[in-house]
Design a protein around this motif. Structure first.
Motif, short mmCIF file in Angstrom:
data_model
loop_
_atom_site.label_atom_id
_atom_site.label_comp_id
_atom_site.label_asym_id
_atom_site.label_seq_id
_atom_site.Cartn_x
_atom_site.Cartn_y
_atom_site.Cartn_z
N ALA A 80 43.17 77.62 34.99
CA ALA A 80 43.68 77.06 36.24
C ALA A 80 45.09 77.57 36.52
CB ALA A 80 43.66 75.54 36.17
N GLU A 81 45.91 77.69 35.46
CA GLU A 81 47.28 78.17 35.64
C GLU A 81 47.30 79.60 36.16
OE1 GLU A 81 46.15 76.74 32.82
OE2 GLU A 81 47.22 74.83 32.83
N THR A 82 46.44 80.43 35.60
CA THR A 82 46.37 81.84 36.03
C THR A 82 45.91 81.94 37.47
OG1 THR A 82 45.87 82.49 33.76
CG2 THR A 82 45.36 84.08 35.49
N VAL A 83 44.91 81.15 37.84
CA VAL A 83 44.39 81.17 39.21
C VAL A 83 45.48 80.73 40.19
CG1 VAL A 83 42.74 80.08 40.78
CG2 VAL A 83 41.99 80.83 38.53
N CYS A 84 46.20 79.70 39.82
CA CYS A 84 47.26 79.19 40.71
C CYS A 84 48.38 80.21 40.86
CB CYS A 84 47.82 77.88 40.17
SG CYS A 84 46.64 76.53 40.34
N ARG A 85 48.73 80.89 39.77
CA ARG A 85 49.75 81.93 39.86
C ARG A 85 49.28 83.08 40.73
NH1 ARG A 85 50.87 81.52 34.51
NH2 ARG A 85 49.45 83.20 33.99
N ARG A 86 48.04 83.48 40.56
CA ARG A 86 47.49 84.62 41.29
C ARG A 86 47.41 84.35 42.79
NH1 ARG A 86 42.11 87.32 39.17
NH2 ARG A 86 43.59 88.14 37.68
N HIS A 87 47.05 83.13 43.16
CA HIS A 87 46.83 82.82 44.57
C HIS A 87 47.94 81.97 45.18
CE1 HIS A 87 42.84 84.56 44.46
NE2 HIS A 87 42.64 83.93 43.33
N ARG B 287 51.22 92.64 29.05
CA ARG B 287 50.88 91.22 28.94
C ARG B 287 51.87 90.50 28.02
NH1 ARG B 287 46.07 89.25 31.33
NH2 ARG B 287 45.45 90.93 32.71
N PHE B 288 52.35 91.19 26.97
CA PHE B 288 53.37 90.63 26.08
C PHE B 288 54.63 90.31 26.87
CE2 PHE B 288 57.11 92.05 23.50
CZ PHE B 288 57.26 90.88 22.78
N VAL B 289 55.09 91.27 27.66
CA VAL B 289 56.31 91.08 28.46
C VAL B 289 56.09 89.96 29.49
CG1 VAL B 289 57.83 92.17 30.14
CG2 VAL B 289 57.12 93.43 28.10
N GLN B 290 54.93 89.94 30.12
CA GLN B 290 54.63 88.92 31.11
C GLN B 290 54.66 87.52 30.48
OE1 GLN B 290 50.60 88.92 32.62
NE2 GLN B 290 51.27 88.22 34.62
N ALA B 291 54.08 87.38 29.30
CA ALA B 291 54.08 86.08 28.62
C ALA B 291 55.50 85.66 28.25
CB ALA B 291 53.20 86.14 27.37
N LEU B 292 56.32 86.63 27.83
CA LEU B 292 57.72 86.32 27.53
C LEU B 292 58.45 85.82 28.77
CD1 LEU B 292 59.01 89.18 25.21
CD2 LEU B 292 58.72 86.78 24.65
N GLU B 293 58.23 86.50 29.89
CA GLU B 293 58.91 86.12 31.13
C GLU B 293 58.51 84.73 31.60
OE1 GLU B 293 58.00 89.25 33.84
OE2 GLU B 293 59.63 90.52 33.12
N HIS B 294 57.28 84.32 31.29
CA HIS B 294 56.81 83.01 31.71
C HIS B 294 57.12 81.93 30.66
CE1 HIS B 294 54.87 84.19 35.42
NE2 HIS B 294 54.37 85.23 34.80
#
Length: 173
Positions: free
Chosen positions: A26-33, A82-89
């Motif tokens: 759900a978190e990924t979907v909400c971020r994407r849209h 994906r590693f960098v993205q997870a760090l940023e979040h």
């Protein structure tokens, strides 16, 4: 400061539903849209978007041919991103998992390179591949695709060149 109220189209909600039911969180979907998580969960509850209610495909062999063109280098790059993205979040556990996968894939890539190019370091191999790629580059195409930096950036670089290096000896000495 509170977020503003956002109204999304029916198409956006339909795509969000499809993404969620296809397995995204759900978190990924909400971020994407660009949806609010509570609004998404409320709508999912209201319209019955539960994965457990969905018809499962019959057991059988999964068609993996769609992944044939994904090479090891692409996998390494994706894991690193994906590693960098997870760090940023701020998702430390997820970042740790992606980092572990990235390093394992990079080690596998290095092992393959060591087999193919014995006695060469990673940097030597990268330089050799870059030189090989340069042989096939079309200089006219490269000039046509090159983007000129903005004037402000050029001025900034000129100004930086005129600043003396504090670690170098004075010119008169």
């Amino acid at each position: 400061m509170a977020e503003t109220y956002r109204i999304r189209s029916i198409q956006t909600w339909a795509q969000a539903r499809d993404d969620y039911l296809s397995g995204l969180s759900a978190e990924t979907v909400c971020r994407r849209h660009d949806l609010g998580l509570s609004a998404f969960r409320r709508r999912a509850r209201k319209y019955g978007w539960r994965r457990s209610d969905q018809i499962e495909p019959p057991p059988g062999e999964t068609d993996l041919s769609i992944y044939e063109d994904v090479g090891l280098d692409d996998q390494v790059e994706t894991a690193a991103l994906r590693f960098v993205q997870a760090l940023e979040h701020g998702k430390a556990t997820e970042a740790r998992r992606w980092r572990r996968l990235w390093l394992e894939l990079r080690d596998a890539s290095d092992a393959m390179d060591a087999e193919m190019f014995p006695g060469m370091s990673r940097h030597e191999i990268a330089a050799m591949i870059a030189a090989d790629d340069a042989l096939y580059d079309d200089p006219e195409e490269a000039d046509a695709l090159r983007i000129e930096p903005p004037l402000s950036l050029k001025v900034h670089h000129c100004a930086l060149e005129k600043i003396p290096d504090p670690l170098s000896p004075p010119e008169g000495a």
